[in-house]
Design an enzyme around this catalytic site. Structure first.
Site, PDB file in Angstrom:
ATOM      1  N   SER A   1       0.833  -1.204   0.000  1.00  0.00           N
ATOM      2  CA  SER A   1       0.000   0.000   0.000  1.00  0.00           C
ATOM      3  C   SER A   1       0.866   1.251   0.000  1.00  0.00           C
ATOM      4  O   SER A   1       1.757   1.403   0.838  1.00  0.00           O
ATOM      5  CB  SER A   1      -0.922   0.012   1.222  1.00  0.00           C
TER       6      SER A   1
ATOM      7  N   GLU B   1       2.266   6.107   3.023  1.00  0.00           N
ATOM      8  CA  GLU B   1       2.666   5.028   3.929  1.00  0.00           C
ATOM      9  C   GLU B   1       4.098   4.590   3.672  1.00  0.00           C
ATOM     10  O   GLU B   1       4.819   4.212   4.593  1.00  0.00           O
ATOM     11  CB  GLU B   1       1.723   3.836   3.775  1.00  0.00           C
TER      12      GLU B   1
END
Length: 542
Positions: A219, A291
């Site tokens: 992600s 992230e």
């Protein structure tokens, strides 16, 4: 000029493309691979003098390295990979243990609660640092303690409440501490067949979403729960599946994955991520946080577009440093602890000498504190300067506490305490000199102190034990909260080198069970605490 050499295993000129999941990055001047806490501590103290930029990685599963050369040190935790059970439901893991290996160990032992770690890329140190989660599991839910080392070599066990701050947030993401180990709790027994079935289901889900078709870090953005839907769904709605920037491309199966399709650069990835973040903000009204951890020097425009904090580069105002534990020109001695005293040097639980499963009680804790700055103590040399405390909630060390009435103790000064359950502190020379001190104490207040000129050789004038020679420099205490000693600055000053002391806490339970903190990496030898070359060197506050 003499070529620099690191005080731990290392390689020169390593291509970071070969070390990261993204297969992106330039060459680093040094690639350090500490195998022990002593290696890591020595490296951090050595770099205090060298002042090289420094970054830390696990397996690089969530890191985007810059393509530019890195004139510094990348510290890889991969060789610190011991794992053992301290009790039937508590698993001790060094930071370099892979997540999948933990899942495999839980399967072997029939323990539930960690199935989601199967095939989760990365090592447990990085997993904890970012509070990773997937398939409904979150590492905060199974972590009892985190062991962290700061830039001065100081080592402490932290509770989960001190570390985990919420969704993919921890205190370690903004502190200058390195995760070196963790104690994970898996109290529930579970049939191996059930565990294997659940692990297989997660593996199939990863394959179905094509997680591993190309190099990536999984992600790219965290979810924003105020948006009411995952980031991947937002990017899919915005039509980002399959979009490209150079060699970087959004997955056609999961719109929050950016692949390296072959020859992507770090700039390609950040340019594409910046477009995605801007579109989410401008078209969907959702602010998203990157992230992936950017590490190295990057174009400031790319960092700003992705919302990545950075330190401006002195040599080029178009660029900035991100993701480093120590930035160029930064004083690594600044640890965020301020001038408050006492300051913790060592704090945590002892583990078995060999790291064997269930070989030592888990509840014997030690704490070594600096009570005043060196400059102040130097002017008051007989004041208490260091305090050492041992505490146990059960077992042999707690048995004598019920007889204590509290306050100072007048326990007996007696030799050969090692024949009984005893806690020990060794203090060695900060420059790895041969001299060292040994202190032993029992909960009853009985104690002994010894000086050595070299390993197991008592110093001249101290061959015959006498408490009088220690009376002005050592004070003992024992109460229901623990037992220990304080030591004067005068006693310890000869062992200071550049404000560094070498410390080692130990315990012998009198039944051939031996504990250490910090722990050592040893497999087969006769247990022997008298190994000053293994003591952990810690820099004190001046």
């Amino acid at each position: 000029m003499q070529e620099l050499s690191l005080p731990c295993p290392f390689e020169r000129g390593v291509d970071l493309r070969e070390k990261s999941y993204y297969r992106i990055g330039g060459r680093t001047q040094f690639f350090a691979m500490p195998r022990t806490l002593q290696h890591l501590g020595d490296l951090l103290l050595w770099n205090d003098d060298q002042e090289l930029p420094l970054a830390v990685m696990g397996s690089g599963s969530n890191m985007l390295f810059s393509d530019e050369p890195f004139s510094g040190i990348v510290v890889a935790m991969e060789m610190m990979n011991r794992m053992f059970w301290v009790s039937p439901g508590e698993l001790f893991c060094e930071a370099g243990v892979e997540n999948t290996d933990i899942a495999a160990e839980l399967l072997r032992c029939g323990r539930g609660g960690g199935e989601w770690l199967h095939m989760l890329p990365g090592r447990i140190g990085g997993t904890i640092r970012m509070n990773a989660r997937c398939f409904g599991g979150e590492i905060s839910g199974v972590t009892a303690y985190v062991v962290a080392m700061d830039m001065r070599g100081r080592l402490r066990w932290l509770t989960g409440n001190e570390v985990f701050l919420g969704y993919k947030q921890t205190s370690l993401m903004t502190s200058r501490e390195i995760v070196v180990a963790a104690l994970l709790r898996f109290p529930v027994s579970k049939a191996p067949e059930e565990i294997r079935t659940e692990m297989s289901r997660y593996e199939e889900e990863r394959q179905r979403k094509h997680h591993f078709d190309f190099p990536s870090c999984g992600s790219t953005f965290k979810n924003n729960y105020e948006a009411g839907r995952p980031s991947g769904q937002i990017f899919e709605e915005l039509g980002f599946k399959g979009q490209q920037e150079g060699g970087a491309a959004v997955s056609g199966y999961h719109a929050n994955f950016i692949y390296n399709t072959g020859k992507a650069s770090s700039s390609d990835v950040l340019a594409l991520a910046g477009r995605m973040r801007r579109a989410a903000r401008e078209k969907s009204g959702v602010e998203l946080e990157l992230e992936v951890e950017c590490t190295g020097i990057f174009e400031r425009d790319h960092l700003n577009a992705c919302g990545v904090p950075f330190i401006p580069a002195d040599t080029d105002n178009r660029k900035g440093w991100a993701g480093l534990l120590r930035n160029p020109g930064q004083d690594s001695s600044v640890s965020g602890s301020g001038d408050l005293f006492p300051q913790t040097l060592l704090k945590g639980y002892l583990t078995g000498y060999f790291g064997d499963n269930g070989s030592f009680p888990r509840d014997i804790a030690v704490h070594v504190e600096q009570l005043a700055p060196i400059a102040y103590a130097a002017g008051n040399p007989l004041m208490p300067f260091l305090r050492w405390t041992t505490r146990a909630d059960s077992g042999v060390f707690s048995a004598d506490r019920g007889t204590l009435v509290g306050g100072p103790t007048s326990g007996t000064f007696v030799d050969e305490l090692w024949r009984f359950p005893v806690s020990e502190l060794f203090i060695g020379h900060g420059g790895r000199g041969a001299r060292y001190l040994e202190f032993e104490m029992r909960p009853s207040g009985d104690w002994v102190a010894l000086r050595f000129s070299e390993r197991r050789v008592r110093e001249a004038g101290f061959a015959v034990l006498s408490c009088e020679s220690w009376s002005e420099d050592v004070d003992c205490f024992a109460d229901r909260d623990g037992f220990g000693m304080t030591f004067s600055f005068r006693l310890l000053y000869p062992f200071l080198e550049k404000n560094i002391l070498a410390l080692q806490c130990c315990a012998s339970l009198g039944d051939q069970r031996y504990g250490l903190f910090p722990w050592w990496k040893t497999d087969s030898e006769t247990p022997d605490f008298h190994q000053p070359d293994r003591f952990l060197r810690v820099r004190l506050t001046s």
